[in-house]
Design a protein around this motif. Sequence first.
Motif: not given
Length: 331
Positions: A137-140, A163-170, A193-197
């Motif tokens: 997720v840190l790469r993403h 913060k976004l990475a930790q939200a995706l970690a699990h 915004l690109h990441l969110i999309s």
Amino acid sequence: MSDSSGGGLPADETVAAGGDGSVVRTLGLTKDYGSVLALHALDLEIGGGVTGLVGANGAGKSTLVKILLGLLRPTSGRAWVLGHDISKAGLTIRSLVGYMPEHDCLPPDVSASDFVVHLARLSGLPRTAARERAAEVLRHVGLAEERYRPMGGYSTGMKQRAKLAQALAHDPRLVLLDEPTNGLDPAARDDMLHLISRIGHDFGIAVVVTSHLLGELERVSDHVVVLDGGRLLRASATDDFLDQTGTLLVEVLGENAQHRMGEALAARGLLCRPRGNLVAIDPVPPGAPDPHDLVRDLACELGVGLVRVQADHRRIEDVFSEGGAHVGHPA
């Protein structure tokens, strides 16, 4: 919609929770702090994809997110997240949902890698799986090369990515992002915004993103929920907000070109007015000639450069204007 913790919901609970595929549903949800009514009898249903939750500061966005996570108790009403009743399954919901808080909550002396690994393990992943997932997720989110640095030295944009990475970690089924572009410069805002999309459209994770900035929600959201003073002002597909108004916008170049074009159009019986550096032509009556050809001919006659003629679209901010609410715009 069945309960993954086993047994499934009773039939009446399944219907109430949104058996048709909704990821969030509320019925009469109210939060009264005494001096402030943060949410008032909110009836809401949110499906998959990216949903923008928009409203001015104090509209009730963060309160709603915290209630959905089980971090706040509602005064009255009910809500379900991924088919689970928030009053009964807070732990289950938090195991299935990722949350990115609005405010800075990162320990400055800890690396992003260690932080995301720790949060992944708290969510139930074994150590090895947590480390693999953290690296992924840190790469993403674009922190692969910076993941071992202490987060205290990160820029605001890098902190938001952590913060976004930790939200995706699990590997959640739903992520709740509270003001993820807060404090970012325009370039970093575009990247976020690109990441969110990508999360909502490429990874297939349902996203609810809150913001008081209207333009960015128009860019990334499939659906928009508008809150004003804790009440639901409107909820619909983003395209429904951006329908055509019937107005045409004309941009011309040249000396005093905007004024000259406006006067020429008015002399031909069209209602028009300046809008910034554009000329806005009001909708013509049914059966009247199409003004596109007239604009082209007048541009030649006046000797001005015709840059564009385009249909005007409503914006999400129009909903607030109609409802008497106020909301911010990007700087």
